[in-house]
Design a protein around this motif. Structure first.
Motif, PDB file in Angstrom:
ATOM      1  N   CYS A  36     -39.958 -21.970  32.100  1.00 47.80           N
ATOM      2  CA  CYS A  36     -38.682 -22.551  32.535  1.00 47.80           C
ATOM      3  C   CYS A  36     -38.211 -21.925  33.850  1.00 47.80           C
ATOM      4  CB  CYS A  36     -37.617 -22.360  31.453  1.00 47.80           C
ATOM      5  SG  CYS A  36     -37.856 -23.392  29.993  1.00 47.80           S
ATOM      6  N   GLN A  37     -38.485 -20.646  34.030  1.00 50.41           N
ATOM      7  CA  GLN A  37     -38.110 -19.987  35.277  1.00 50.41           C
ATOM      8  C   GLN A  37     -38.918 -20.550  36.442  1.00 50.41           C
ATOM      9  OE1 GLN A  37     -35.522 -17.613  35.571  1.00 50.41           O
ATOM     10  NE2 GLN A  37     -35.864 -18.325  37.683  1.00 50.41           N
ATOM     11  N   LYS A  38     -40.183 -20.873  36.199  1.00 57.76           N
ATOM     12  CA  LYS A  38     -41.002 -21.527  37.220  1.00 57.76           C
ATOM     13  C   LYS A  38     -40.378 -22.861  37.620  1.00 57.76           C
ATOM     14  CE  LYS A  38     -45.622 -19.811  35.925  1.00 57.76           C
ATOM     15  NZ  LYS A  38     -46.973 -20.274  35.491  1.00 57.76           N
ATOM     16  N   LEU A  39     -39.921 -23.585  36.614  1.00 55.85           N
ATOM     17  CA  LEU A  39     -39.287 -24.882  36.859  1.00 55.85           C
ATOM     18  C   LEU A  39     -38.037 -24.716  37.723  1.00 55.85           C
ATOM     19  CD1 LEU A  39     -38.885 -27.945  36.248  1.00 55.85           C
ATOM     20  CD2 LEU A  39     -37.663 -27.234  34.177  1.00 55.85           C
ATOM     21  N   CYS A  40     -37.206 -23.751  37.368  1.00 55.57           N
ATOM     22  CA  CYS A  40     -35.977 -23.503  38.132  1.00 55.57           C
ATOM     23  C   CYS A  40     -36.281 -23.099  39.571  1.00 55.57           C
ATOM     24  CB  CYS A  40     -35.147 -22.422  37.444  1.00 55.57           C
ATOM     25  SG  CYS A  40     -34.459 -22.919  35.844  1.00 55.57           S
ATOM     26  N   ASN A  41     -37.273 -22.239  39.754  1.00 59.30           N
ATOM     27  CA  ASN A  41     -37.650 -21.804  41.103  1.00 59.30           C
ATOM     28  C   ASN A  41     -38.162 -22.979  41.941  1.00 59.30           C
ATOM     29  OD1 ASN A  41     -37.003 -19.184  40.359  1.00 59.30           O
ATOM     30  ND2 ASN A  41     -39.121 -18.608  39.925  1.00 59.30           N
ATOM     31  N   PHE A  42     -38.895 -23.863  41.293  1.00 58.32           N
ATOM     32  CA  PHE A  42     -39.429 -25.036  41.988  1.00 58.32           C
ATOM     33  C   PHE A  42     -38.296 -25.950  42.443  1.00 58.32           C
ATOM     34  CE2 PHE A  42     -41.095 -29.410  41.938  1.00 58.32           C
ATOM     35  CZ  PHE A  42     -42.161 -29.276  42.807  1.00 58.32           C
ATOM     36  N   ILE A  43     -37.336 -26.184  41.549  1.00 54.96           N
ATOM     37  CA  ILE A  43     -36.188 -27.033  41.892  1.00 54.96           C
ATOM     38  C   ILE A  43     -35.375 -26.394  43.020  1.00 54.96           C
ATOM     39  CG2 ILE A  43     -34.029 -28.013  41.042  1.00 54.96           C
ATOM     40  CD1 ILE A  43     -35.343 -28.246  38.286  1.00 54.96           C
ATOM     41  N   ASP A  44     -35.160 -25.076  42.930  1.00 52.84           N
ATOM     42  CA  ASP A  44     -34.404 -24.365  43.973  1.00 52.84           C
ATOM     43  C   ASP A  44     -35.070 -24.505  45.337  1.00 52.84           C
ATOM     44  OD1 ASP A  44     -32.449 -23.569  42.229  1.00 52.84           O
ATOM     45  OD2 ASP A  44     -33.311 -21.573  41.864  1.00 52.84           O
ATOM     46  N   SER A  45     -36.399 -24.391  45.348  1.00 49.26           N
ATOM     47  CA  SER A  45     -37.115 -24.493  46.625  1.00 49.26           C
ATOM     48  C   SER A  45     -36.983 -25.893  47.212  1.00 49.26           C
ATOM     49  CB  SER A  45     -38.597 -24.143  46.437  1.00 49.26           C
ATOM     50  OG  SER A  45     -39.251 -25.107  45.624  1.00 49.26           O
ATOM     51  N   LYS A  46     -36.963 -26.891  46.357  1.00 44.88           N
ATOM     52  CA  LYS A  46     -36.786 -28.269  46.810  1.00 44.88           C
ATOM     53  C   LYS A  46     -35.391 -28.467  47.398  1.00 44.88           C
ATOM     54  CE  LYS A  46     -40.547 -30.682  45.587  1.00 44.88           C
ATOM     55  NZ  LYS A  46     -41.273 -31.629  46.468  1.00 44.88           N
ATOM     56  N   LEU A  47     -34.379 -27.933  46.684  1.00 42.01           N
ATOM     57  CA  LEU A  47     -32.999 -28.107  47.123  1.00 42.01           C
ATOM     58  C   LEU A  47     -32.730 -27.356  48.425  1.00 42.01           C
ATOM     59  CD1 LEU A  47     -31.112 -27.852  43.703  1.00 42.01           C
ATOM     60  CD2 LEU A  47     -31.728 -29.907  44.982  1.00 42.01           C
ATOM     61  N   ARG A  48     -33.313 -26.152  48.541  1.00 43.81           N
ATOM     62  CA  ARG A  48     -33.128 -25.386  49.778  1.00 43.81           C
ATOM     63  C   ARG A  48     -33.721 -26.110  50.974  1.00 43.81           C
ATOM     64  NH1 ARG A  48     -34.356 -20.842  46.490  1.00 43.81           N
ATOM     65  NH2 ARG A  48     -36.517 -20.891  47.241  1.00 43.81           N
TER      66      ARG A  48
ATOM     67  N   VAL B  23     -38.054 -36.774  39.459  1.00 44.24           N
ATOM     68  CA  VAL B  23     -37.764 -36.229  38.134  1.00 44.24           C
ATOM     69  C   VAL B  23     -38.881 -36.533  37.139  1.00 44.24           C
ATOM     70  CG1 VAL B  23     -36.166 -36.301  36.189  1.00 44.24           C
ATOM     71  CG2 VAL B  23     -35.282 -36.315  38.511  1.00 44.24           C
ATOM     72  N   LYS B  24     -39.507 -37.694  37.271  1.00 43.56           N
ATOM     73  CA  LYS B  24     -40.613 -38.025  36.364  1.00 43.56           C
ATOM     74  C   LYS B  24     -41.770 -37.049  36.566  1.00 43.56           C
ATOM     75  CE  LYS B  24     -43.786 -41.735  35.048  1.00 43.56           C
ATOM     76  NZ  LYS B  24     -44.238 -43.122  35.327  1.00 43.56           N
ATOM     77  N   ALA B  25     -42.125 -36.812  37.827  1.00 44.89           N
ATOM     78  CA  ALA B  25     -43.196 -35.853  38.128  1.00 44.89           C
ATOM     79  C   ALA B  25     -42.796 -34.458  37.676  1.00 44.89           C
ATOM     80  CB  ALA B  25     -43.505 -35.867  39.618  1.00 44.89           C
ATOM     81  N   LEU B  26     -41.523 -34.132  37.851  1.00 49.87           N
ATOM     82  CA  LEU B  26     -41.019 -32.821  37.443  1.00 49.87           C
ATOM     83  C   LEU B  26     -41.199 -32.609  35.938  1.00 49.87           C
ATOM     84  CD1 LEU B  26     -39.433 -30.399  38.778  1.00 49.87           C
ATOM     85  CD2 LEU B  26     -37.379 -31.440  37.803  1.00 49.87           C
ATOM     86  N   ALA B  27     -40.908 -33.646  35.151  1.00 46.11           N
ATOM     87  CA  ALA B  27     -41.049 -33.560  33.689  1.00 46.11           C
ATOM     88  C   ALA B  27     -42.505 -33.323  33.301  1.00 46.11           C
ATOM     89  CB  ALA B  27     -40.522 -34.835  33.043  1.00 46.11           C
ATOM     90  N   TYR B  28     -43.424 -34.040  33.962  1.00 48.73           N
ATOM     91  CA  TYR B  28     -44.844 -33.873  33.652  1.00 48.73           C
ATOM     92  C   TYR B  28     -45.371 -32.516  34.127  1.00 48.73           C
ATOM     93  CZ  TYR B  28     -45.288 -38.724  32.146  1.00 48.73           C
ATOM     94  OH  TYR B  28     -45.165 -39.913  31.469  1.00 48.73           O
ATOM     95  N   ASN B  29     -44.853 -32.031  35.247  1.00 51.99           N
ATOM     96  CA  ASN B  29     -45.249 -30.698  35.706  1.00 51.99           C
ATOM     97  C   ASN B  29     -44.861 -29.638  34.677  1.00 51.99           C
ATOM     98  OD1 ASN B  29     -46.256 -31.701  38.095  1.00 51.99           O
ATOM     99  ND2 ASN B  29     -44.441 -31.226  39.296  1.00 51.99           N
ATOM    100  N   PHE B  30     -43.656 -29.787  34.151  1.00 51.55           N
ATOM    101  CA  PHE B  30     -43.176 -28.825  33.158  1.00 51.55           C
ATOM    102  C   PHE B  30     -44.015 -28.864  31.886  1.00 51.55           C
ATOM    103  CE2 PHE B  30     -40.482 -28.031  29.403  1.00 51.55           C
ATOM    104  CZ  PHE B  30     -40.195 -26.681  29.623  1.00 51.55           C
TER     105      PHE B  30
END
Length: 373
Positions: free
Chosen positions: A160-172, A179-186
């Motif tokens: 889950c921390q990997k997921l959060c870091n990935f989202i943060d990097s995208k937002l930055r 979101v669909k790809a994000l769900a499958y990545n997780f």
């Protein structure tokens, strides 16, 4: 030559008429016992739009469900010319799937491919029948218990921390997030660590995730197989096809073989340890062991990923529900950064959000009594 051509055309016409009449005769199933249902059409039965690629199978089932819900407990449907029962009543579904399951354990999906072509798939409890089903189910259930999942919870936190870091990097970087790809990545990260104890590298930008690529190859081949099965009763030369691709079979067999050959003291996952014990205790082949891993891959990556993606979509469309869920999570965390396994079970509204989607899937798909009558 003219006489031969005429005779050939005459024979062809007789065959076509005989085939058409035989096909229509199959539509008379259920007429004598009064079971209702939508009117089928030649040569598609009740799923013309599905077989012609105009809509999803579930969409067409949904139309039938909406037409007969509240008035019928079940209706008859035809997949090309094969008669089936579509169960509409939830109580009757429970009787079939739980209370009287022993009478309905042989599912039609077991006929979509052969053991010769699809060794891995035929090792899955989802498609086995009779005693094979009991045996395969008994082999895999212990490693999927609540206790085992609780033991995996610390790794879940890391994923889950990997997921959060990935989202943060995208937002930055002010990038959009699929979101669909994000769900499958997780789900790919979770399943990879849970089964094999390895990093799927699903959140790495440098290269595509090989595990997701193999999952996609399996799903694409599965769609072709299901469509071919429906058409095979109409045109027998379609025959059986592989349900999973040769490429994915080779990948998963090779991966398991490689990891089992490594030293068992190198942080091997509980799932892999369980398979190692099964191999010794029941003398299972590598294909049979790999069949258990692909069972979790499909259910863990594809099914769970689709569920998460659709849940996020519906929450985005319903801000009140989104805020209610957010508040429940914040209250449960109570200042902590991540919930304990036990506290996850206290997230009642989150469970309702996910179960709501599950109930739709079960209503439209799992409650079909896949028994050829």
């Amino acid at each position: 030559m003219l006489v031969v051509a005429v005779l050939f055309l005459f024979a062809l016409a007789v065959f076509a008429i005989a085939f058409y009449l035989r096909f229509l005769d199959s539509f008379k199933a259920f007429e004598t016992n009064g079971i209702k249902g939508p009117k089928p059409s030649f040569p598609f039965g009740n799923f013309k739009k599905t077989l012609t690629g105009k809509c999803n199978f579930v969409d067409e089932l949904s139309e039938i469900y909406e037409e007969f819900k509240g008035t019928e407990r079940f209706v008859r449907v035809f997949m090309t010319r094969k008669p089936q029962l579509f169960i509409l009543d939830s109580k009757l579904s429970k009787e079939i799937l739980v209370e009287n399951f022993k009478h309905f354990s042989n599912n039609v999906s077991s006929k979509w491919s052969t053991a010769k072509d699809d060794v891995l798939r035929k090792c899955s409890p989802f498609v086995c029948t009779g005693n094979d089903w009991k045996s395969r189910r008994t082999e895999i259930v212990p490693v999927l218990s609540s206790t085992r999942m609780k033991g995996f919870h610390p790794k879940t936190k890391r994923i889950c921390q990997k997921l959060c870091n990935f989202i943060d990097s995208k937002l930055r970087g002010e990038e959009s997030v699929d979101v669909k790809a994000l769900a499958y990545n997780f789900t790919a990260e979770f399943v990879s660590d849970f089964i094999w104890g390895i990093d799927a590298r699903a959140f790495t930008k440098s290269a595509p995730c090989e595990l997701i690529q193999m999952k996609d190859a399996m799903i694409q081949q599965a769609f072709k197989c299901v469509k071919a099965y429906f058409l095979s009763d109409l045109l027998p030369f379609f025959g059986n096809r592989r349900f999973f691709s040769k490429l994915s079979d080779k990948f998963f067999v090779g991966l398991l073989k490689k990891l089992l050959a490594e030293d068992s003291n190198c942080g091997r996952s509980d799932f892999l340890n369980h398979l190692e014990k099964l191999k010794v205790a029941k003398e299972l082949s590598e294909s049979e062991l790999t069949g258990h891993t692909t069972t979790v891959v499909i259910d863990g990556i594809e099914t769970a990923g689709a569920l998460i993606a659709h849940c996020l979509l519906l929450l985005a469309r319903n801000e009140n529900s989104q805020e209610k869920l957010r508040q429940e999570i914040n209250d449960t965390l109570d200042g902590e950064d991540f919930p304990t396994f036990d506290r996850l079970n206290e997230l009642t509204y989150l469970e309702q959000c996910l179960y709501g989607l599950c109930s739709l899937l079960y209503t439209f798909v799992e409650t079909i009594c896949f028994q050829k009558l």
